[in-house]
Design a protein around this motif. Structure first.
Motif, PDB file in Angstrom:
ATOM      1  N   TYR A  33     -27.301  85.215 -92.617  1.00 18.78           N
ATOM      2  CA  TYR A  33     -28.660  84.678 -92.685  1.00 18.78           C
ATOM      3  C   TYR A  33     -29.511  85.264 -91.553  1.00 18.78           C
ATOM      4  O   TYR A  33     -28.999  85.554 -90.473  1.00 18.78           O
ATOM      5  N   TYR A  35     -32.999  84.081 -89.443  1.00 20.91           N
ATOM      6  CA  TYR A  35     -34.007  83.064 -89.174  1.00 20.91           C
ATOM      7  C   TYR A  35     -34.987  83.605 -88.140  1.00 20.91           C
ATOM      8  O   TYR A  35     -34.635  84.421 -87.286  1.00 20.91           O
ATOM      9  N   LEU A  45     -36.184  80.291 -92.462  1.00 21.48           N
ATOM     10  CA  LEU A  45     -35.285  81.248 -93.112  1.00 21.48           C
ATOM     11  C   LEU A  45     -36.061  82.428 -93.667  1.00 21.48           C
ATOM     12  O   LEU A  45     -37.020  82.256 -94.429  1.00 21.48           O
ATOM     13  N   TYR A  48     -31.267  85.628 -96.846  1.00 26.22           N
ATOM     14  CA  TYR A  48     -29.860  85.311 -96.726  1.00 26.22           C
ATOM     15  C   TYR A  48     -29.072  86.065 -97.776  1.00 26.22           C
ATOM     16  O   TYR A  48     -29.613  86.485 -98.803  1.00 26.22           O
ATOM     17  N   GLN A  50     -25.128  85.997 -99.710  1.00 28.31           N
ATOM     18  CA  GLN A  50     -23.871  85.274 -99.894  1.00 28.31           C
ATOM     19  C   GLN A  50     -22.699  86.214-100.132  1.00 28.31           C
ATOM     20  O   GLN A  50     -21.542  85.835 -99.907  1.00 28.31           O
ATOM     21  N   GLY A  58     -35.806  84.039 -98.353  1.00 28.66           N
ATOM     22  CA  GLY A  58     -35.928  82.693 -97.833  1.00 28.66           C
ATOM     23  C   GLY A  58     -37.361  82.223 -97.948  1.00 28.66           C
ATOM     24  O   GLY A  58     -38.091  82.602 -98.857  1.00 28.66           O
ATOM     25  N   ARG A  98     -20.097  75.302 -97.059  1.00 26.65           N
ATOM     26  CA  ARG A  98     -21.174  75.135 -96.089  1.00 26.65           C
ATOM     27  C   ARG A  98     -20.923  74.013 -95.085  1.00 26.65           C
ATOM     28  O   ARG A  98     -21.538  73.968 -94.047  1.00 26.65           O
ATOM     29  N   ARG A  99     -20.022  73.117 -95.371  1.00 26.66           N
ATOM     30  CA  ARG A  99     -19.853  71.962 -94.508  1.00 26.66           C
ATOM     31  C   ARG A  99     -19.371  72.328 -93.105  1.00 26.66           C
ATOM     32  O   ARG A  99     -19.399  71.514 -92.206  1.00 26.66           O
ATOM     33  N   TYR A 100     -18.939  73.559 -92.921  1.00 29.49           N
ATOM     34  CA  TYR A 100     -18.500  73.972 -91.591  1.00 29.49           C
ATOM     35  C   TYR A 100     -19.631  74.503 -90.743  1.00 29.49           C
ATOM     36  O   TYR A 100     -19.440  74.862 -89.599  1.00 29.49           O
ATOM     37  N   GLY A 101     -20.815  74.558 -91.312  1.00 24.36           N
ATOM     38  CA  GLY A 101     -21.969  74.968 -90.533  1.00 24.36           C
ATOM     39  C   GLY A 101     -22.035  76.465 -90.316  1.00 24.36           C
ATOM     40  O   GLY A 101     -21.275  77.233 -90.900  1.00 24.36           O
ATOM     41  N   TYR A 102     -22.946  76.871 -89.488  1.00 23.33           N
ATOM     42  CA  TYR A 102     -23.189  78.279 -89.224  1.00 23.33           C
ATOM     43  C   TYR A 102     -22.728  78.651 -87.812  1.00 23.33           C
ATOM     44  O   TYR A 102     -22.740  77.822 -86.915  1.00 23.33           O
TER      45      TYR A 102
ATOM     46  N   GLU B  32     -25.955  66.997 -96.891  1.00 24.40           N
ATOM     47  CA  GLU B  32     -24.997  67.316 -95.835  1.00 24.40           C
ATOM     48  C   GLU B  32     -25.833  67.671 -94.617  1.00 24.40           C
ATOM     49  O   GLU B  32     -26.640  68.590 -94.656  1.00 24.40           O
ATOM     50  N   PHE B  34     -26.450  68.155 -90.266  1.00 26.11           N
ATOM     51  CA  PHE B  34     -25.861  68.686 -89.050  1.00 26.11           C
ATOM     52  C   PHE B  34     -26.835  68.492 -87.890  1.00 26.11           C
ATOM     53  O   PHE B  34     -28.035  68.405 -88.088  1.00 26.11           O
ATOM     54  N   TYR B  36     -27.590  70.678 -84.360  1.00 22.16           N
ATOM     55  CA  TYR B  36     -27.321  71.870 -83.555  1.00 22.16           C
ATOM     56  C   TYR B  36     -27.987  71.696 -82.199  1.00 22.16           C
ATOM     57  O   TYR B  36     -29.012  71.025 -82.078  1.00 22.16           O
ATOM     58  N   LEU B  46     -23.283  74.525 -83.125  1.00 22.60           N
ATOM     59  CA  LEU B  46     -23.105  73.293 -83.875  1.00 22.60           C
ATOM     60  C   LEU B  46     -22.669  72.175 -82.941  1.00 22.60           C
ATOM     61  O   LEU B  46     -21.727  72.342 -82.165  1.00 22.60           O
ATOM     62  N   ARG B  49     -21.341  67.272 -87.361  1.00 23.86           N
ATOM     63  CA  ARG B  49     -21.593  67.229 -88.804  1.00 23.86           C
ATOM     64  C   ARG B  49     -21.422  65.805 -89.274  1.00 23.86           C
ATOM     65  O   ARG B  49     -20.497  65.124 -88.831  1.00 23.86           O
ATOM     66  N   ILE B  51     -20.389  64.771 -92.025  1.00 22.55           N
ATOM     67  CA  ILE B  51     -19.231  64.595 -92.897  1.00 22.55           C
ATOM     68  C   ILE B  51     -17.966  64.323 -92.096  1.00 22.55           C
ATOM     69  O   ILE B  51     -17.017  63.713 -92.582  1.00 22.55           O
ATOM     70  N   ARG B  94     -27.898  77.263 -98.124  1.00 23.51           N
ATOM     71  CA  ARG B  94     -28.924  77.362 -97.089  1.00 23.51           C
ATOM     72  C   ARG B  94     -28.895  76.158 -96.171  1.00 23.51           C
ATOM     73  O   ARG B  94     -28.520  75.061 -96.574  1.00 23.51           O
ATOM     74  N   LEU B  95     -29.332  76.392 -94.930  1.00 25.41           N
ATOM     75  CA  LEU B  95     -29.606  75.312 -94.005  1.00 25.41           C
ATOM     76  C   LEU B  95     -31.105  75.279 -93.746  1.00 25.41           C
ATOM     77  O   LEU B  95     -31.704  76.312 -93.436  1.00 25.41           O
TER      78      LEU B  95
END
Lengths: 113, 107
Positions: A33, A35, A45, A48, A50, A58, A98-102, B32, B34, B36, B46, B49, B51, B94-95
């Motif tokens: 990504y 930003y 954004l 991006y 994948q 974005g 995505r739940r693990y973040g960036y 979801e 987060f 940061y 990060l 989270r 979750i 995307r975030l």
């Protein structure tokens, strides 16, 4: 040492010139990504990607272009069409889940002179 | 469309005082969220989270779907907590980030 590397840290550009910002990651992340960070506006954004050879616009893609020829690399070109290019640019990568973040790079500060 | 709002650009507290950084979101799906943090001259990282329901560096955040909020809290602020904090919402791959809150903890 795994991570995401942006270069250069500082970049100066004359008006009317294109400039390319580098972003490389060795985390084996699928997604990458770009930003733009401006004071009081948070992170917006630009583009991006994948998977390799695919990318999406974005929220503020006008005046920017990207390529994703390799999984590890996602360079951003700031073109002369970008009306207000002076900003701090952040690159990030993530796993598909995505739940693990960036994971973010340390950023490139671009100044148009 | 998804949106994240952090109503306070600046927040200043004294060491040892409780701190709450507000975050509200709008999203039609299951969110979801987060938090940061960006310390001075360091890269954005990060913090936690929703979750995982974890507590990191004494910070916690609870997702309140009724109020569409995800406020970040710490009962006793420390000087080293001074930083820029961003709330972020994941949608697809995307975030979306809020505008950020600059927290200053005074001695």
């Amino acid at each position: 040492d795994g991570g995401i590397t942006q270069s250069p840290k500082y970049l100066f550009r004359k008006e009317g010139q294109n400039v390319t910002l580098s972003c490389e990651q060795n985390l084996n992340h699928d997604a990458m990504y770009w930003y733009r960070q401006d004071p009081g506006q948070g992170l917006r954004l630009i583009y991006y990607s994948q998977i390799v050879n695919d990318f999406q616009k974005g929220d503020i893609a006008e005046g920017y272009s990207v390529s994703r020829e390799k999984k590890e690399s996602f360079p951003l070109t700031v073109t002369s069409a970008q009306k207000n290019p002076t900003a701090f640019y952040l690159c990030a990568s993530s796993m598909r889940v995505r739940r693990y973040g960036y994971t973010f790079g340390s950023g490139t500060r671009l100044t148009v002179v | 469309a998804q949106r994240v709002t952090q109503p306070e650009k600046l927040l200043s507290v004294f060491k040892g005082a409780p701190v709450e950084l507000k975050c509200n979101y709008s999203y039609s799906g299951s969110p979801e969220l987060f938090w940061y943090v960006q310390y001075s001259r360091q890269r954005l990282q990060l913090l936690l989270r929703h979750i995982s329901r974890e507590s990191i560096k004494g910070f916690t955040a609870d997702l309140n779907k009724g109020e569409t909020s995800f406020h970040l809290k710490k009962p006793f602020a420390q000087e080293e907590d001074s930083a820029m904090y961003y709330c972020a919402l994941a949608s697809g791959s995307r975030l979306t980030f809020g505008e950020g809150t600059q927290l200053t903890v005074n001695p």
